[in-house]
Design an enzyme around this catalytic site. Structure first.
Site, mmCIF file in Angstrom:
data_model
loop_
_atom_site.group_PDB
_atom_site.id
_atom_site.type_symbol
_atom_site.label_atom_id
_atom_site.label_comp_id
_atom_site.label_asym_id
_atom_site.label_seq_id
_atom_site.Cartn_x
_atom_site.Cartn_y
_atom_site.Cartn_z
ATOM 1 N N SER A 44 0.888 -1.257 0.023
ATOM 2 C CA SER A 44 0.017 0.147 -0.102
ATOM 3 C C SER A 44 0.664 1.297 -0.273
ATOM 4 O O SER A 44 0.376 2.254 -0.555
ATOM 5 C CB SER A 44 -0.843 -0.016 1.020
ATOM 6 O OG SER A 44 -0.301 -0.463 2.390
ATOM 7 N N HIS A 97 1.380 4.691 4.443
ATOM 8 C CA HIS A 97 0.519 5.552 3.127
ATOM 9 C C HIS A 97 0.999 6.778 3.210
ATOM 10 O O HIS A 97 0.944 7.229 1.960
ATOM 11 C CB HIS A 97 -0.999 5.351 3.824
ATOM 12 C CG HIS A 97 -1.555 3.847 3.924
ATOM 13 N ND1 HIS A 97 -2.859 3.685 4.152
ATOM 14 C CD2 HIS A 97 -0.846 2.889 3.675
ATOM 15 C CE1 HIS A 97 -3.200 2.395 4.073
ATOM 16 N NE2 HIS A 97 -1.945 1.777 3.804
#
Length: 306
Positions: free
Chosen positions: A210, A257
């Site tokens: 991610s 992230h």
């Protein structure tokens, strides 16, 4: 004739790519003036051209009897993406390869067991149940910054990340070219790992693609702004993902992230906006600067833990 989409008679029509009728676009080939989407755009000295005009087969290259020098010159020109990378036969090949690597390593995780995951996941410094001794990046296991990008905690985790990689990564690879796309993916993922190492608890394991995918999100936003696309759908998707990231109970490493997103925006800006002169130097120089930042964050955290 251009393909257009309109919602009602008399409504303002929106041009769509002549090669991909399902994609709306506001950009046209500077030679034949046909609408083209990011996947079909070839960077030119002024604006963008379609692949057919670059290869010499488009309307702009239909020569009169006796031939013409301009047509032969453009036909010999090497087609380039928006970022200056070469046009390839399969513009999503690298995205497919990355998805394949992630799936393959997930199958290895299932086959070998938790000991494999504990040996390669992102962890600062901790004792692990299945591996003797203190483990982690602070112990010199810097490879974990990279290997954690290709491991996943379960099937659902893998599925969501790979779907995101396909939806976001495929068009971006077509727009940047393979080398620039791979560089963006790598530095975004490493930046996410480095920020996780710096800010997360040293014994908190982290893994997943991610961080790199958020970097692709950031670069996609930069590209869409450059092409004057409607960015509201991308912003909505990004906001939803950030809400999930910071929602208690989801057990998500928000540091990965955020780190990936910031690196993606910075690197994506260099990829898309670098001037033609010294373009590669600026693009890959920016990647190098991001890697320097990754190294600095890693050394700072290692110094804190040792």
């Amino acid at each position: 004739m251009d393909h257009v989409a309109s919602s009602a008679p008399g409504a303002r029509s929106v041009p769509v790519c002549y090669r991909h009728p399902d994609r709306e676009t506001g950009v046209r080939c500077t030679r034949c003036e046909r609408p083209i989407c990011p996947e079909c755009m070839v960077s030119a000295s002024v604006g963008f051209q379609c692949p057919e005009c670059v290869h010499g087969g488009g309307p702009a290259h239909q020569q009169a009897p006796g031939g013409g020098r301009a047509g032969r010159t453009m036909a010999a020109a090497r087609p380039r993406t928006v970022a200056g990378g070469p046009i390839t036969a399969d513009p999503r090949l690298l995205t497919k390869v990355l998805i394949g690597i992630n799936i393959a390593l997930f199958l290895v995780q299932l086959a070998v067991g938790e000991s494999f995951t504990q040996r390669f996941e992102m962890i600062g410094q901790a004792y692990t149940p299945l591996i003797p001794g203190v483990q982690g990046i602070a112990q010199g296991q810097y490879y974990r910054l990279l290997t954690a990008m290709f491991l996943h905690a379960g099937f659902t985790h893998l599925l969501f990340n790979m779907l995101s990689l396909w939806w976001i990564g495929g068009p971006l690879e077509a727009a940047l070219g393979r080398a620039r796309y791979l560089a963006l993916y790598a530095v975004s993922g490493l930046a996410g790992s480095a920020l996780t190492y710096l800010l997360a608890a040293p014994n908190a394991p982290s893994l997943g693609a991610s961080g790199a995918i958020f970097g692709l999100f950031g670069a996609t936003g930069v590209l869409m702004r450059r092409l004057n696309y409607d960015m509201r759908p991308l912003f909505a998707l990004l906001v939803i993902n950030l809400i999930i990231t910071f929602t208690p109970g989801f057990d998500i490493a928000w540091q990965a992230h955020v780190g990936g997103l910031v690196a993606g925006v910075v690197t994506g800006y260099a990829m898309v906006h670098a001037p033609r002169r010294n373009r590669a130097l600026i693009q890959y120089g920016t990647c190098a600067l991001v890697l320097v930042a990754v190294a600095v964050l890693t050394l700072v955290r290692t110094g804190q833990l040792t």
